[in-house]
Scaffold this motif. Structure first.
Motif, PDB file in Angstrom:
ATOM      1  N   LEU A 146       0.942  -1.366   0.130  1.00 62.52           N
ATOM      2  CA  LEU A 146       0.033  -0.015   0.088  1.00 62.52           C
ATOM      3  C   LEU A 146       1.063   1.407  -0.082  1.00 62.52           C
ATOM      4  N   GLU A 147       1.943   1.328   0.724  1.00 64.95           N
ATOM      5  CA  GLU A 147       2.773   2.422   0.873  1.00 64.95           C
ATOM      6  C   GLU A 147       3.536   2.562  -0.510  1.00 64.95           C
ATOM      7  N   LYS A 148       3.867   1.397  -1.108  1.00 63.68           N
ATOM      8  CA  LYS A 148       4.474   1.500  -2.774  1.00 63.68           C
ATOM      9  C   LYS A 148       3.419   2.298  -3.570  1.00 63.68           C
ATOM     10  N   LEU A 149       2.218   1.822  -3.217  1.00 64.45           N
ATOM     11  CA  LEU A 149       0.953   2.443  -4.173  1.00 64.45           C
ATOM     12  C   LEU A 149       0.693   3.809  -3.851  1.00 64.45           C
ATOM     13  N   MET A 150       0.779   4.433  -2.722  1.00 60.50           N
ATOM     14  CA  MET A 150       0.898   5.561  -2.296  1.00 60.50           C
ATOM     15  C   MET A 150       1.888   6.556  -2.750  1.00 60.50           C
ATOM     16  N   MET A 151       3.178   6.107  -2.888  1.00 58.36           N
ATOM     17  CA  MET A 151       4.140   6.572  -3.373  1.00 58.36           C
ATOM     18  C   MET A 151       4.113   6.842  -4.966  1.00 58.36           C
ATOM     19  N   LEU A 152       3.456   6.017  -5.653  1.00 57.74           N
ATOM     20  CA  LEU A 152       3.503   5.902  -6.897  1.00 57.74           C
ATOM     21  C   LEU A 152       2.478   7.070  -7.305  1.00 57.74           C
ATOM     22  N   LEU A 153       1.119   7.195  -6.475  1.00 57.64           N
ATOM     23  CA  LEU A 153       0.212   7.997  -6.802  1.00 57.64           C
ATOM     24  C   LEU A 153       0.808   9.485  -6.409  1.00 57.64           C
ATOM     25  N   ASN A 154       1.497   9.511  -5.327  1.00 54.67           N
ATOM     26  CA  ASN A 154       2.132  11.000  -4.928  1.00 54.67           C
ATOM     27  C   ASN A 154       2.968  11.552  -6.202  1.00 54.67           C
ATOM     28  N   LYS A 155       3.929  10.272  -6.648  1.00 55.08           N
ATOM     29  CA  LYS A 155       4.746  10.834  -7.904  1.00 55.08           C
ATOM     30  C   LYS A 155       3.985  11.295  -9.057  1.00 55.08           C
TER      31      LYS A 155
END
Length: 307
Positions: free
Chosen positions: A150-159
């Motif tokens: 989920l953290e990886k997904l959040m980082m992707l969306l933030n990017k």
């Protein structure tokens, strides 16, 4: 464009009992029906019903994909899923007792998601989503999809820089708060996990709005406490006869995000989403609501501004 991500989708099996559910008794079924399940899918249905372009992303099993596709087609939900081969999409059993308001929900755990399946989903999101889009992540996480994912997904969306909305619970909700997403909708129990000792509900909401643009706390039949840009409101829904409350909160989220896309004000988005949710609970299935009914119910939604 709005994208909904349902990580652990479900097919809702609606069990209509001929009477009240009773232990040590043969509880007879009057009828069985099927509906779309999963918070993100319910959100997508609401958006489609309101004429807002969206696409449902996430995972689905292959062994009962035909049944899922049929329901999605009936509900006019545009979708593009990562398939989990050899596994079924889980089912939720919604028990509806004759003459009794509300529902009983029993949900299967779901399939395991592999690292390969996760990478396919992340690649799909990176390919599709742009900075001008909205992404809703909603519902539980399946086995194999962990907080680090989920953290990886959040980082992707933030990017990417898109608007991030989350309807999550537990550690997943805490992760969303940590990443400072744009929208959260905890219920009255989930918000307690985000509160500091001694804080009132309003104080917690005010604290959260320092880093999160839209904070909406669902309080069931009592309505919701909402905060945005230093404005706080208590929203009270109109009184209706409840047949099935499953999916009501998801209808609210989908309608609210659709309203923001349509450039409605915060208060108008809140009152309309509340009205859509009030319309939804009057139906026997998990997703249906009437736009016309919601427009009438919106006039009966009570808005109290809190200083």
């Amino acid at each position: 464009m709005i994208y909904t991500i349902t990580l652990n989708p479900t097919i809702d099996r609606l069990l209509h009992l001929d009477g009240e559910l009773t232990k040590e008794k043969n509880n007879r079924l009057e009828s069985i029906a099927y509906d779309i399940g999963g918070k993100g899918h319910h959100g997508s249905f609401a958006m489609s019903k309101l004429g807002v372009e969206n696409q449902a992303l996430g995972f689905c099993g292959t062994t009962n994909k035909g049944q899922l596709d049929k329901i999605l087609e009936q509900k006019n939900i545009n979708h593009d899923f990562v398939e989990i081969y050899g596994k079924p999409t889980r089912e939720s059993y919604v028990i509806l007792e004759k003459g009794i308001s509300g529902s009983i929900l029993i949900t299967e755990k779901g399939y395991d998601v592999s690292s390969y399946a996760k990478s396919l989903l992340f690649d799909k999101i990176e390919e599709k989503v742009g900075a001008e889009d909205t992404v809703l992540i909603a519902g539980s996480m399946p086995p194999g999809f962990e907080i680090k994912d989920l953290e990886k997904l959040m980082m992707l969306l933030n990017k990417i820089g898109c608007f991030i909305a989350c309807d999550l619970s537990g550690e997943a909700l805490k992760t969303a708060v940590k990443f400072g997403v744009d929208f959260i909708k905890p219920n009255r129990f989930e918000i307690e996990e985000l509160s500091k000792q001694g804080q009132t509900l309003l104080e917690t909401v005010k604290e959260l709005t320092k880093t999160i643009d839209y904070v909406i706390v669902s309080q069931g039949g009592a309505g919701s406490l909402c905060g945005h840009e230093n404005e706080f409101y208590q929203i009270k829904p109109p009184a209706v006869v409840v047949k099935n409350d499953t999916g009501a909160g998801d209808c609210f989220v989908g309608s609210f995000l659709a309203s923001l896309t349509q450039q409605k004000t915060f208060v108008d988005a809140l009152t309309f989403a509340t009205a859509c949710s009030a319309s939804k609970v009057q139906y026997n299935d998990s997703s249906s609501f009437s736009v016309k009914d919601a427009e009438n119910l919106q006039k009966k939604v009570v808005v109290e501004k809190i200083d």
